[in-house]
Scaffold this motif. Structure first.
Motif, short mmCIF file in Angstrom:
data_model
loop_
_atom_site.label_atom_id
_atom_site.label_comp_id
_atom_site.label_asym_id
_atom_site.label_seq_id
_atom_site.Cartn_x
_atom_site.Cartn_y
_atom_site.Cartn_z
N TRP A 173 17.57 -53.01 12.39
CA TRP A 173 18.03 -52.74 13.75
C TRP A 173 19.29 -52.22 13.84
O TRP A 173 19.53 -51.08 14.67
CB TRP A 173 18.03 -53.94 14.66
CG TRP A 173 16.73 -54.42 14.71
CD1 TRP A 173 15.55 -54.20 14.32
CD2 TRP A 173 16.42 -55.65 15.72
NE1 TRP A 173 14.60 -55.09 14.86
CE2 TRP A 173 15.20 -56.08 15.91
CE3 TRP A 173 17.41 -56.58 16.39
CZ2 TRP A 173 14.69 -57.08 16.38
CZ3 TRP A 173 16.89 -57.75 17.05
CH2 TRP A 173 15.69 -57.87 17.08
N GLN A 174 19.93 -52.32 12.86
CA GLN A 174 21.56 -52.05 13.22
C GLN A 174 22.02 -50.92 12.10
O GLN A 174 23.34 -50.87 11.96
CB GLN A 174 22.52 -53.26 13.16
CG GLN A 174 22.25 -53.77 14.60
CD GLN A 174 23.24 -54.83 14.83
OE1 GLN A 174 23.96 -55.63 13.72
NE2 GLN A 174 23.83 -55.08 16.12
N SER A 175 21.26 -50.38 11.31
CA SER A 175 21.48 -49.58 10.08
C SER A 175 20.28 -48.40 10.20
O SER A 175 19.30 -48.46 10.30
CB SER A 175 21.57 -50.37 8.63
OG SER A 175 21.76 -49.73 7.62
N VAL A 234 30.15 -36.18 13.78
CA VAL A 234 29.32 -37.44 13.79
C VAL A 234 30.56 -38.87 13.94
O VAL A 234 30.12 -39.74 14.34
CB VAL A 234 28.44 -37.64 12.88
CG1 VAL A 234 27.31 -36.58 13.01
CG2 VAL A 234 28.99 -37.89 11.59
N THR A 235 31.70 -38.59 13.32
CA THR A 235 32.55 -39.46 13.25
C THR A 235 33.34 -39.76 14.72
O THR A 235 33.34 -40.81 15.37
CB THR A 235 33.73 -39.26 12.32
OG1 THR A 235 33.12 -39.46 11.20
CG2 THR A 235 34.73 -40.25 12.51
N GLY A 236 33.40 -38.51 15.59
CA GLY A 236 34.02 -38.60 16.86
C GLY A 236 32.87 -38.95 17.89
O GLY A 236 33.33 -39.24 18.81
N ALA A 291 26.61 -44.88 17.15
CA ALA A 291 26.61 -45.10 15.56
C ALA A 291 27.78 -45.06 14.92
O ALA A 291 28.44 -43.85 15.11
CB ALA A 291 25.49 -44.25 15.27
N ASP A 292 28.32 -45.85 14.33
CA ASP A 292 29.49 -45.89 13.47
C ASP A 292 29.14 -45.46 11.94
O ASP A 292 28.42 -45.99 11.32
CB ASP A 292 30.09 -47.12 13.40
CG ASP A 292 30.83 -47.69 14.86
OD1 ASP A 292 30.95 -46.89 15.79
OD2 ASP A 292 30.72 -48.86 14.95
#
Length: 108
Positions: free
Chosen positions: A63-65, A91-93, A98-99
């Motif tokens: 779910w979270q990955s 994608v970082t900013g 999503a981190d």
């Protein structure tokens, strides 16, 4: 067979294929549907902005990955590396929920 393929091999020895692997943590995803919504949005934005191939390739049932693979080809390896560095910054900013946890770049 088209003239392109008769006049030139599909991949010349001077062509470089780059693959960028990105691992994300999606803290707000409470279901696979929520996760896929975040990942689909991210993939579409990356595809539109950088003209690369993008696919979710790992952690499909978590779910979270998520692990995303991004592929590009160019005759200039320095250009590919710079494009991937710009993409990592993007994608970082603008992960949209999503981190980015880690990344890896491979060239062949």
């Amino acid at each position: 067979m088209s003239a392109l393929f008769r006049s030139r091999a599909v991949i010349e020895p001077t062509d470089h294929i780059g693959v960028l692997y990105l691992r994300f943590f999606i803290p707000m995803a409470g279901s696979l549907k929520a996760k896929r919504s975040v990942i689909k949005s991210l993939k579409d934005r990356v595809r539109n902005r950088y003209n690369v191939s993008v696919s979710e390739i790992g952690d499909l049932d978590k779910w979270q990955s998520s692990v995303i693979g991004i592929c590009a080809i160019s005759s200039d390896k320095i250009y590919l590396d710079q494009q991937f560095q710009d993409l990592i910054t993007f994608v970082t900013g603008e992960g949209g929920g999503a981190d980015l946890l880690e990344h890896q770049i491979q060239f062949s």
